[in-house]
Design an enzyme around this catalytic site. Sequence first.
Site, mmCIF file in Angstrom:
data_model
loop_
_atom_site.group_PDB
_atom_site.id
_atom_site.type_symbol
_atom_site.label_atom_id
_atom_site.label_comp_id
_atom_site.label_asym_id
_atom_site.label_seq_id
_atom_site.Cartn_x
_atom_site.Cartn_y
_atom_site.Cartn_z
ATOM 1 N N GLU A 93 0.826 -1.201 0.000
ATOM 2 C CA GLU A 93 0.000 0.000 0.000
ATOM 3 C C GLU A 93 0.858 1.248 0.000
ATOM 4 O O GLU A 93 1.937 1.272 0.571
ATOM 5 C CB GLU A 93 -0.817 0.048 1.286
ATOM 6 C CG GLU A 93 -1.830 -1.034 1.363
ATOM 7 C CD GLU A 93 -2.585 -0.996 2.684
ATOM 8 O OE1 GLU A 93 -2.417 -0.031 3.452
ATOM 9 O OE2 GLU A 93 -3.342 -1.936 2.924
ATOM 10 N N CYS A 106 3.159 8.517 1.756
ATOM 11 C CA CYS A 106 3.497 7.587 2.824
ATOM 12 C C CYS A 106 3.844 6.265 2.155
ATOM 13 O O CYS A 106 2.977 5.615 1.571
ATOM 14 C CB CYS A 106 2.293 7.451 3.755
ATOM 15 S SG CYS A 106 2.505 6.203 5.018
ATOM 16 N N CYS A 113 4.864 -7.210 7.648
ATOM 17 C CA CYS A 113 5.728 -6.724 8.728
ATOM 18 C C CYS A 113 5.854 -7.814 9.782
ATOM 19 O O CYS A 113 4.927 -8.585 10.002
ATOM 20 C CB CYS A 113 5.126 -5.471 9.356
ATOM 21 S SG CYS A 113 6.181 -4.706 10.602
ATOM 22 N N CYS A 337 -2.139 1.726 8.084
ATOM 23 C CA CYS A 337 -1.286 0.851 7.285
ATOM 24 C C CYS A 337 -1.778 -0.586 7.302
ATOM 25 O O CYS A 337 -2.152 -1.116 8.328
ATOM 26 C CB CYS A 337 0.161 0.908 7.735
ATOM 27 S SG CYS A 337 0.384 1.402 9.413
HETATM 28 N N1 SAH Z 1 7.160 0.159 11.551
HETATM 29 C C1 SAH Z 1 7.231 1.578 11.577
HETATM 30 C C2 SAH Z 1 6.506 2.265 10.439
HETATM 31 C C3 SAH Z 1 5.179 1.708 9.994
HETATM 32 S S1 SAH Z 1 3.804 1.871 11.084
HETATM 33 C C4 SAH Z 1 6.725 2.098 12.900
HETATM 34 O O1 SAH Z 1 6.353 1.300 13.741
HETATM 35 O O2 SAH Z 1 6.774 3.296 13.120
HETATM 36 C C5 SAH Z 1 3.340 3.544 10.908
HETATM 37 C C6 SAH Z 1 2.521 4.098 12.030
HETATM 38 O O3 SAH Z 1 1.138 3.694 11.949
HETATM 39 C C7 SAH Z 1 3.040 3.622 13.371
HETATM 40 O O4 SAH Z 1 3.083 4.662 14.305
HETATM 41 C C8 SAH Z 1 2.001 2.591 13.717
HETATM 42 O O5 SAH Z 1 2.050 2.314 15.060
HETATM 43 C C9 SAH Z 1 0.733 3.252 13.206
HETATM 44 N N2 SAH Z 1 -0.447 2.371 13.161
HETATM 45 C C10 SAH Z 1 -0.479 1.045 12.971
HETATM 46 N N3 SAH Z 1 -1.747 0.565 13.099
HETATM 47 C C11 SAH Z 1 -2.531 1.620 13.380
HETATM 48 C C12 SAH Z 1 -3.920 1.777 13.640
HETATM 49 N N4 SAH Z 1 -4.745 0.739 13.646
HETATM 50 N N5 SAH Z 1 -4.374 3.022 13.902
HETATM 51 C C13 SAH Z 1 -3.530 4.093 13.901
HETATM 52 N N6 SAH Z 1 -2.227 3.998 13.662
HETATM 53 C C14 SAH Z 1 -1.712 2.787 13.408
#
Ligand code: SAH
Length: 352
Positions: A93, A106, A113, A337
């Site tokens: 995505e 983004c 992951c 994501c």
């Molecule tokens: N692995 C990296 C980058 C990808 S996640 C990281 O952990 O930062 C990108 C952001 O989206 C992270 O802050 C993650 O915690 C957040 N995220 C994941 N699932 C989410 C959800 N259901 N609602 C809001 N943010 C979410």
Amino acid sequence: MIDIFGMELKELETVFVELGLKKFRAKQVFQWLYQKSVFDFAAMHNLSKNDIEILQANCTILPHEIVILREQNSSDGMTSKLLLGMPGGDSVETVLMHHDYGYSVCVSSQVGCDMHCAFCASGLKGAVRNLTKAEIVAQVYLFNERLREANAMVSRVVVMGSGEPMLNFENVVGALDFLHDEAVSHMSYRNMTISTCGIIPGIKRLQAEAKPINLAISLHAVRNELRTALMPINKGYNFVDVIAAAEAYSEAGGRQVTYEYILLKDKNDSVQDAELLSNFLRYKHATVNLIPANPVPEQGFERPGKRTIERFLQTLQKQRINATVRKEMGKDIDAACGQLRAKFAKEQEQKR
Ligand code: SAH
């Protein structure tokens, strides 16, 4: 077939000479690709017919090979999310956001992951593989292609899509370096952000790169047990050490660190949590970005009500912590994501 997308100009010149093309043609093609976002040899009209035929017979251009499996546009027209089908069959995505200051993308760094954060849809099936540098750059250029008519280009990149960028360090930083190149997007490192769940060796490695890339830390909880329950990586890299590494990064490069904090109803959204968070971040070069959770139905997480979000924000501000609530973009398009990919995979399964 050789895929030429994401190659440095020097490499491209070598390929061209080996194909019996004039070396200067490589520079022309390079300009078509990265200045004009044109990915079809046939449309590069300063090439001869013969050159085009040679290129078509021997080379591919990744953005031209990627299939758009799904596209969702938010109702306000400001956010577009694409589900991209890579040539090998994997899907990722990527999201374009239109802000008043320009366009930002983004990007995803991995297919799936392996971090298994409890609230996240990306890791439902684990990591499949790292994305290549070209695949990361292509996510930006697919949008540049769409913005061509508006004479615009993406000016910011956040590595905040699916995957853990610090576990694909070389390709992620390689992609950012490429975008930074004057002859490519000439994008400032200050307009780039890498978000990590807290892989400390990655933070240190980024610091050693000495580039003004912004760092974001997915913190999400400051009670140890809760953070481990939400983010298993906390067992390997405890959040207290992660904050210290991030602060060192900030001190070395003079950049603020953004701490992302998803607000999950009745889990981490109390006034006590906000006060504890303030204690950890006091006197640090930190901004807190509060993210009202995008509910992931598979995991049973909910978003707190408006009042709770406001109360959390005010508690931080009272403690003189810089904090904002993330502007809601694309809530109507599964923009968290992994959500679109997970949904698509589920639909495919049901069809079988
Ligand atoms: N692995 C990296 C980058 C990808 S996640 C990281 O952990 O930062 C990108 C952001 O989206 C992270 O802050 C993650 O915690 C957040 N995220 C994941 N699932 C989410 C959800 N259901 N609602 C809001 N943010 C979410």
